[in-house]
Design a protein around this motif. Sequence first.
Motif, short mmCIF file in Angstrom:
data_model
loop_
_atom_site.label_atom_id
_atom_site.label_comp_id
_atom_site.label_asym_id
_atom_site.label_seq_id
_atom_site.Cartn_x
_atom_site.Cartn_y
_atom_site.Cartn_z
N HIS A 44 -5.41 -38.08 -27.20
CA HIS A 44 -5.01 -36.67 -27.20
C HIS A 44 -3.88 -36.39 -28.18
O HIS A 44 -3.59 -35.24 -28.47
CB HIS A 44 -4.59 -36.24 -25.79
CG HIS A 44 -5.73 -36.21 -24.82
ND1 HIS A 44 -5.99 -37.25 -23.96
CD2 HIS A 44 -6.69 -35.28 -24.58
CE1 HIS A 44 -7.04 -36.95 -23.22
NE2 HIS A 44 -7.49 -35.77 -23.58
N TYR A 101 -3.06 -33.24 -14.52
CA TYR A 101 -4.50 -33.14 -14.75
C TYR A 101 -4.99 -34.44 -15.37
O TYR A 101 -4.28 -35.06 -16.16
CB TYR A 101 -4.83 -31.99 -15.70
CG TYR A 101 -4.45 -30.62 -15.20
CD1 TYR A 101 -5.38 -29.83 -14.51
CD2 TYR A 101 -3.17 -30.11 -15.42
CE1 TYR A 101 -5.04 -28.57 -14.06
CE2 TYR A 101 -2.82 -28.85 -14.95
CZ TYR A 101 -3.76 -28.08 -14.28
OH TYR A 101 -3.41 -26.84 -13.82
N THR A 102 -6.19 -34.83 -15.01
CA THR A 102 -6.79 -35.99 -15.66
C THR A 102 -8.18 -35.63 -16.17
O THR A 102 -8.93 -34.91 -15.52
CB THR A 102 -6.86 -37.19 -14.69
OG1 THR A 102 -7.27 -38.36 -15.42
CG2 THR A 102 -7.82 -36.95 -13.54
N ASP A 103 -8.49 -36.10 -17.36
CA ASP A 103 -9.76 -35.82 -18.02
C ASP A 103 -10.87 -36.64 -17.38
O ASP A 103 -10.85 -37.87 -17.41
CB ASP A 103 -9.62 -36.17 -19.51
CG ASP A 103 -10.84 -35.82 -20.33
OD1 ASP A 103 -11.89 -35.50 -19.75
OD2 ASP A 103 -10.75 -35.89 -21.57
N ARG A 104 -11.85 -35.97 -16.81
CA ARG A 104 -12.94 -36.66 -16.11
C ARG A 104 -13.86 -37.43 -17.06
O ARG A 104 -14.67 -38.24 -16.60
CB ARG A 104 -13.76 -35.67 -15.29
CG ARG A 104 -12.96 -35.00 -14.18
CD ARG A 104 -13.82 -34.06 -13.36
NE ARG A 104 -14.71 -34.80 -12.46
CZ ARG A 104 -15.61 -34.22 -11.70
NH1 ARG A 104 -15.77 -32.89 -11.74
NH2 ARG A 104 -16.39 -34.93 -10.90
N SER A 105 -13.74 -37.19 -18.34
CA SER A 105 -14.55 -37.94 -19.30
C SER A 105 -14.19 -39.42 -19.32
O SER A 105 -14.99 -40.26 -19.73
CB SER A 105 -14.37 -37.37 -20.72
OG SER A 105 -14.82 -36.04 -20.79
N ASN A 109 -14.03 -27.74 -19.94
CA ASN A 109 -13.28 -27.12 -21.02
C ASN A 109 -14.11 -27.24 -22.31
O ASN A 109 -14.95 -28.11 -22.44
CB ASN A 109 -11.95 -27.84 -21.20
CG ASN A 109 -11.05 -27.15 -22.21
OD1 ASN A 109 -11.06 -25.93 -22.33
ND2 ASN A 109 -10.29 -27.93 -22.95
N ASN A 146 -8.85 -27.84 -30.63
CA ASN A 146 -8.41 -27.09 -29.46
C ASN A 146 -8.77 -25.62 -29.59
O ASN A 146 -8.50 -24.99 -30.61
CB ASN A 146 -6.89 -27.24 -29.30
CG ASN A 146 -6.40 -26.78 -27.94
OD1 ASN A 146 -6.75 -25.71 -27.46
ND2 ASN A 146 -5.57 -27.60 -27.32
N ASP A 158 -16.61 -30.51 -22.24
CA ASP A 158 -16.35 -31.80 -21.61
C ASP A 158 -16.76 -31.76 -20.14
O ASP A 158 -17.53 -30.88 -19.72
CB ASP A 158 -14.89 -32.21 -21.79
CG ASP A 158 -13.91 -31.25 -21.12
OD1 ASP A 158 -14.34 -30.43 -20.28
OD2 ASP A 158 -12.70 -31.33 -21.43
N SER A 159 -16.23 -32.68 -19.34
CA SER A 159 -16.58 -32.75 -17.91
C SER A 159 -15.57 -32.05 -17.01
O SER A 159 -15.66 -32.14 -15.79
CB SER A 159 -16.71 -34.22 -17.48
OG SER A 159 -17.74 -34.85 -18.19
N ASN A 194 -11.51 -31.30 -15.62
CA ASN A 194 -10.39 -32.12 -15.18
C ASN A 194 -10.32 -32.22 -13.67
O ASN A 194 -10.88 -31.38 -12.95
CB ASN A 194 -9.07 -31.53 -15.68
CG ASN A 194 -8.95 -31.52 -17.19
OD1 ASN A 194 -9.21 -32.51 -17.85
ND2 ASN A 194 -8.57 -30.38 -17.74
#
Length: 253
Positions: free
Chosen positions: A93, A169-173, A194, A205, A239-240, A242
């Motif tokens: 990121h 927050y955590t990115d589920r990807s 997102n 972004n 994406d998937s 958060n």
Amino acid sequence: MKLAFEFNGVWWHNELNKEDNYHLNKTELCEKQGIELIQIWEDDWLYKQSIVKSMILNKLDKIENKIYATKCEIKEIVDNSLVKNFLDKNDTHGFIDSKIKIGLFYNNELISLIIFGNHRDEMNKKEINEGEYELLRFCNKLDTNVMGGELKLFEYFIKNYNPNKIIAYTDRSFSQGKLYEILGFNFINKTEPNYYYVINGIRKNKLNYRKDTLIKEGFDPNKTEHEIMLDRKIYRIYDSGNLKYIWKALSNF
């Protein structure tokens, strides 16, 4: 090992070729089978491959370089160039600016970093809620496992900043949020996927392409942000989503 991997090409996985919930659906279908899906994005693989490989090795518990946090010195960091260089080399990121940057140093080298920012009211992003923070980044040096590092950094922040509430927050990807469970956070909810805009093969972004910004650049004010970008043949990729977590002082200490 209950792990699955998918490679997401940024053309074949954009909105022209995949529905908005495509990656989310795959993530949740795997979760129902007890499998963690790791989604590797083409631009990350092309331009940040060493970081991605390190993340994969960590998932496989194959990181050989292990350093105990008890052997590290903890410092607050004011040098943004040090933070930027560290994140650019070790986090997909990249850099994010914030006043609170705390690092673990081993033999005077930064090997672990945590960053916090003021949490802003959800309805009014300009209004800062006192005593409320957001955990913006946690990152270890490439191919390095800092044993107990996240807990040492987090406890330092709690002791020195006395927060009432922390959002994360955590990115589920690439994550199921286990880090936040270790730190004593509670799960709140799942966010919607997102989107990014793919420009020259790289995900950008969406905040850089808000309608007000596009209008200032001379684009049609009667069209939506999405319509303007479609006219430019610049497409979204989703994406998937958060996982959102919360830590509250009264319930934890």
